[in-house]
Write a protein that holds these residues in place. Structure first.
Motif, short mmCIF file in Angstrom:
data_model
loop_
_atom_site.label_atom_id
_atom_site.label_comp_id
_atom_site.label_asym_id
_atom_site.label_seq_id
_atom_site.Cartn_x
_atom_site.Cartn_y
_atom_site.Cartn_z
N ASN A 31 -3.77 -19.92 53.11
CA ASN A 31 -4.19 -18.96 52.10
C ASN A 31 -3.57 -17.59 52.35
O ASN A 31 -3.18 -16.90 51.40
N VAL A 32 -3.45 -17.20 53.61
CA VAL A 32 -2.78 -15.93 53.94
C VAL A 32 -1.34 -15.96 53.44
O VAL A 32 -0.87 -15.01 52.79
N VAL A 33 -0.64 -17.05 53.71
CA VAL A 33 0.76 -17.18 53.28
C VAL A 33 0.86 -17.18 51.76
O VAL A 33 1.68 -16.46 51.17
N GLU A 34 0.01 -17.95 51.09
CA GLU A 34 0.07 -18.05 49.63
C GLU A 34 -0.26 -16.73 48.94
O GLU A 34 0.42 -16.32 48.01
N GLU A 35 -1.33 -16.07 49.39
CA GLU A 35 -1.71 -14.80 48.77
C GLU A 35 -0.67 -13.72 49.05
O GLU A 35 -0.39 -12.88 48.21
N GLY A 36 -0.08 -13.77 50.23
CA GLY A 36 1.00 -12.83 50.55
C GLY A 36 2.20 -13.05 49.64
O GLY A 36 2.77 -12.09 49.10
N LYS A 37 2.58 -14.30 49.43
CA LYS A 37 3.71 -14.61 48.55
C LYS A 37 3.46 -14.15 47.13
O LYS A 37 4.36 -13.62 46.47
N LYS A 38 2.23 -14.34 46.64
CA LYS A 38 1.90 -13.90 45.29
C LYS A 38 2.12 -12.40 45.11
O LYS A 38 2.47 -11.94 44.02
N ALA A 39 1.92 -11.65 46.18
CA ALA A 39 2.07 -10.19 46.13
C ALA A 39 3.47 -9.74 46.55
O ALA A 39 3.74 -8.55 46.63
N VAL A 92 1.02 -9.10 62.36
CA VAL A 92 0.95 -10.47 62.84
C VAL A 92 -0.50 -10.94 62.71
O VAL A 92 -1.42 -10.26 63.14
N VAL A 93 -0.67 -12.09 62.08
CA VAL A 93 -2.00 -12.65 61.83
C VAL A 93 -2.19 -13.85 62.77
O VAL A 93 -1.34 -14.73 62.85
N HIS A 94 -3.32 -13.84 63.48
CA HIS A 94 -3.69 -14.93 64.39
C HIS A 94 -4.96 -15.57 63.84
O HIS A 94 -5.99 -14.89 63.72
N VAL A 95 -4.90 -16.85 63.52
CA VAL A 95 -6.08 -17.59 63.08
C VAL A 95 -6.33 -18.67 64.13
O VAL A 95 -5.44 -19.47 64.43
N MET A 96 -7.54 -18.64 64.71
CA MET A 96 -7.80 -19.47 65.88
C MET A 96 -9.15 -20.18 65.80
O MET A 96 -10.07 -19.69 65.14
N LEU A 97 -9.25 -21.28 66.52
CA LEU A 97 -10.54 -21.89 66.76
C LEU A 97 -11.32 -20.95 67.69
O LEU A 97 -10.72 -20.27 68.52
N PRO A 98 -12.65 -20.90 67.59
CA PRO A 98 -13.42 -19.99 68.43
C PRO A 98 -13.17 -20.16 69.93
O PRO A 98 -13.08 -19.17 70.66
N THR A 99 -13.04 -21.39 70.41
CA THR A 99 -12.81 -21.60 71.85
C THR A 99 -11.44 -21.07 72.27
O THR A 99 -11.31 -20.49 73.35
N VAL A 122 0.87 -16.14 61.84
CA VAL A 122 1.65 -15.82 60.65
C VAL A 122 2.29 -14.46 60.90
O VAL A 122 1.59 -13.46 61.05
N ASP A 123 3.62 -14.43 61.00
CA ASP A 123 4.35 -13.22 61.38
C ASP A 123 4.97 -12.57 60.16
O ASP A 123 5.85 -13.14 59.51
N TYR A 124 4.50 -11.36 59.85
CA TYR A 124 5.07 -10.57 58.77
C TYR A 124 5.90 -9.41 59.32
O TYR A 124 6.20 -8.46 58.61
N GLY A 125 6.27 -9.46 60.58
CA GLY A 125 7.04 -8.37 61.18
C GLY A 125 6.11 -7.30 61.73
O GLY A 125 5.68 -7.39 62.88
N ASP A 126 5.79 -6.31 60.92
CA ASP A 126 4.90 -5.22 61.36
C ASP A 126 3.44 -5.64 61.44
O ASP A 126 2.62 -4.95 62.03
N PRO A 135 6.33 -14.29 54.89
CA PRO A 135 6.31 -14.23 56.35
C PRO A 135 7.67 -14.52 56.96
O PRO A 135 8.46 -15.29 56.39
N ILE A 136 7.93 -13.91 58.10
CA ILE A 136 9.14 -14.20 58.88
C ILE A 136 9.03 -15.60 59.46
O ILE A 136 10.00 -16.33 59.54
N GLY A 137 7.81 -15.96 59.84
CA GLY A 137 7.59 -17.28 60.41
C GLY A 137 6.12 -17.61 60.48
O GLY A 137 5.26 -16.73 60.43
N VAL A 138 5.85 -18.92 60.58
CA VAL A 138 4.49 -19.43 60.74
C VAL A 138 4.57 -20.47 61.85
O VAL A 138 5.38 -21.39 61.79
#
Length: 117
Positions: free
Chosen positions: A53-61, A85-92, A79-83, A65-68
Motif C-alpha cells: 500500500n505504501v508503494v501503490e499510494e506513493g506511485k499514485k502521487a 526509508v520505510v520499515h514495516v516489521m513484525l512486532p518480534t 521501502v527506500d525512497y532515498g531521503d 521507490p528506489i527499491g523494496v
C-alpha cells in the motif's frame, strides 16, 4: 524530500491498519536519508499488504521507490525512497532490532557516555 511523501506513507500505513507508526528525523545523524518511518503489522500477510500500500499510494502521487526489500518473507520489508526509508516489521522483529532506539542515539550522547570513537 517533501513532507507530502511522509504524509502519503503515514496515510497508506494507517489505511491498512498499521500499528505503532513512528517517524524519525535522522537528518543530523546521517547523510544517507532524512527520515525513517517504522510500523508494525500483525502478520506476514499484513506486513506485505502495508508495504504494498505504501508503494501503490506513493506511485499514485508520483513517488517511485528506489527499491523494496524483504517482500519474500515479509518479516521486515524496507521501502527506500532515498531521503525517506520505510520499515514495516513484525512486532518480534521490530522489538529485536529496536530501530527507534538505534536511530535516537545522538553523537553528543556517545561523548557523554564515554563511547566516542
Amino acid at each position: 524530500m517533501s513532507n507530502e511523501l511522509i504524509d502519503i506513507v503515514i496515510d497508506a500505513l494507517e489505511g491498512v491498519k498499521g500499528k505503532d507508526i513512528v517517524t524519525l528525523d535522522v537528518s543530523e545523524l546521517t547523510d544517507v536519508m532524512d527520515h525513517i518511518v517504522v510500523a508494525s503489522g500483525t502478520s506476514n500477510r499484513q506486513v506485505k499488504a502495508l508495504a504494498d500500500n505504501v508503494v501503490e499510494e506513493g506511485k499514485k502521487a508520483g513517488f517511485r521507490p528506489i527499491g523494496v526489500e524483504g517482500m519474500d518473507t515479509a518479516e521486515w520489508v524496507l521501502v527506500d525512497y532515498g531521503d525517506l526509508v520505510v520499515h514495516v516489521m513484525l512486532p518480534t522483529t521490530r522489538q529485536f532490532y529496536d530501530l527507534e532506539k538505534l536511530w535516537s542515539v545522538r553523537p553528543a550522547d556517545l561523548k557523554a557516555s564515554g563511547h566516542e570513537e
